[in-house]
Design an enzyme around this catalytic site. Sequence first.
Site, PDB file in Angstrom:
ATOM      1  N   GLU A 169     -14.834  36.242 -23.035  1.00  0.00           N
ATOM      2  CA  GLU A 169     -13.901  36.810 -22.174  1.00  0.00           C
ATOM      3  C   GLU A 169     -14.385  38.163 -21.424  1.00  0.00           C
ATOM      4  OE1 GLU A 169     -12.013  35.243 -25.770  1.00  0.00           O
ATOM      5  OE2 GLU A 169     -13.397  36.295 -25.374  1.00  0.00           O
TER       6      GLU A 169
ATOM      7  N   PRO B  56     -20.488  33.446 -17.909  1.00  0.00           N
ATOM      8  CA  PRO B  56     -20.204  31.964 -17.322  1.00  0.00           C
ATOM      9  C   PRO B  56     -20.075  32.302 -15.688  1.00  0.00           C
ATOM     10  CG  PRO B  56     -19.190  32.056 -19.278  1.00  0.00           C
ATOM     11  CD  PRO B  56     -19.568  33.537 -19.102  1.00  0.00           C
TER      12      PRO B  56
ATOM     13  N   ASP C  13     -45.336  24.495 -14.994  1.00  0.00           N
ATOM     14  CA  ASP C  13     -43.890  24.024 -15.386  1.00  0.00           C
ATOM     15  C   ASP C  13     -43.214  22.990 -14.729  1.00  0.00           C
ATOM     16  OD1 ASP C  13     -42.874  27.122 -17.120  1.00  0.00           O
ATOM     17  OD2 ASP C  13     -44.086  25.426 -17.582  1.00  0.00           O
TER      18      ASP C  13
ATOM     19  N   ARG D 194     -42.625  33.820 -22.327  1.00  0.00           N
ATOM     20  CA  ARG D 194     -43.555  32.721 -22.381  1.00  0.00           C
ATOM     21  C   ARG D 194     -44.405  33.042 -21.099  1.00  0.00           C
ATOM     22  NH1 ARG D 194     -42.679  28.545 -19.007  1.00  0.00           N
ATOM     23  NH2 ARG D 194     -44.038  27.193 -20.044  1.00  0.00           N
TER      24      ARG D 194
HETATM   25  N1  LIG Z   1     -22.910  30.472 -19.705  1.00  0.00           N
HETATM   26  C1  LIG Z   1     -23.085  31.654 -20.342  1.00  0.00           C
HETATM   27  S1  LIG Z   1     -24.567  32.678 -19.632  1.00  0.00           S
HETATM   28  C2  LIG Z   1     -22.195  32.469 -21.427  1.00  0.00           C
HETATM   29  C3  LIG Z   1     -22.012  33.242 -21.982  1.00  0.00           C
HETATM   30  C4  LIG Z   1     -21.311  33.139 -22.731  1.00  0.00           C
HETATM   31  N2  LIG Z   1     -20.500  32.115 -22.572  1.00  0.00           N
HETATM   32  O1  LIG Z   1     -21.113  31.432 -21.769  1.00  0.00           O
END
Ligand SMILES: NC(=S)c1ccno1
Length: 242
Positions: free
Chosen positions: A115, A88, A172, A157
Amino acid sequence: RRVRIDVVTIFPGYLAPLREALLGRAIEAGLVELGVHDLRDWTHDVHQAVDDSPYGGGPGMVMRPQVWGEALDAVLAAGPARLVVPTPAGRPFTQATAQAWAGEERLVFACGRYEGIDQRVVDSYAARMPVDEVSIGDYVLVGGEVAVMVMVEAVVRLLPGVLGNPVSAQEDSFSDGLLEGPAYTRPVSWRGLDVPEVLRSGNHAAIARWRRDRALERTAARRPDLLDALPEDALDRADRAF
Ligand SMILES: NC(=S)c1ccno1
């Protein structure tokens, strides 16, 4: 040209869907090679421990560098690759990222828990190869596996021969910077709702104009940020009139 994709994960079974349907056929056709590896194969203790508590305290666990180092050294021994770590905290993964990675010979994906993986793993490999910490969106998953499936599908793809109709990869959503507008097929009338007349008019200029207007309308409503990001000359006079 085939692409080699390796995934290292503590949930190898989670990646099984990659061998289904379109991607499965691409693998069978030899357009892409997929290797899924269980991180625990590189542990040596009876508990097969892959994570430990974080220095500095805080919630959750961090994945141990030694295990990852042995696993990635083994997987990368087959040759140079781009290492991708879904997190994230990563840079946004976009269609442009997928396009760029589709040109790579080898991609290695390291699936960590949310984490995270000890930062020294990324730092040590970034010294000798391209390493991308990327996010598929601003939300938190349990691990990186689902994110890897999203990214692998978006990349594969685009490979020649994978999509029956390669043009659609070019057309796309996002390829012209706008969201795709609505699509329709038979029947002409369904539950009292009719297909827009223009699409059945055979007037290709009017159809193109209508489709562009619907794409602009939808993009303005749902993703004004994409409109703002369009290059200056992307909108012509007719677009601006819209
Ligand atoms: N948003 C992503 S890439 C992610 C990986 C693990 N948790 O969220």
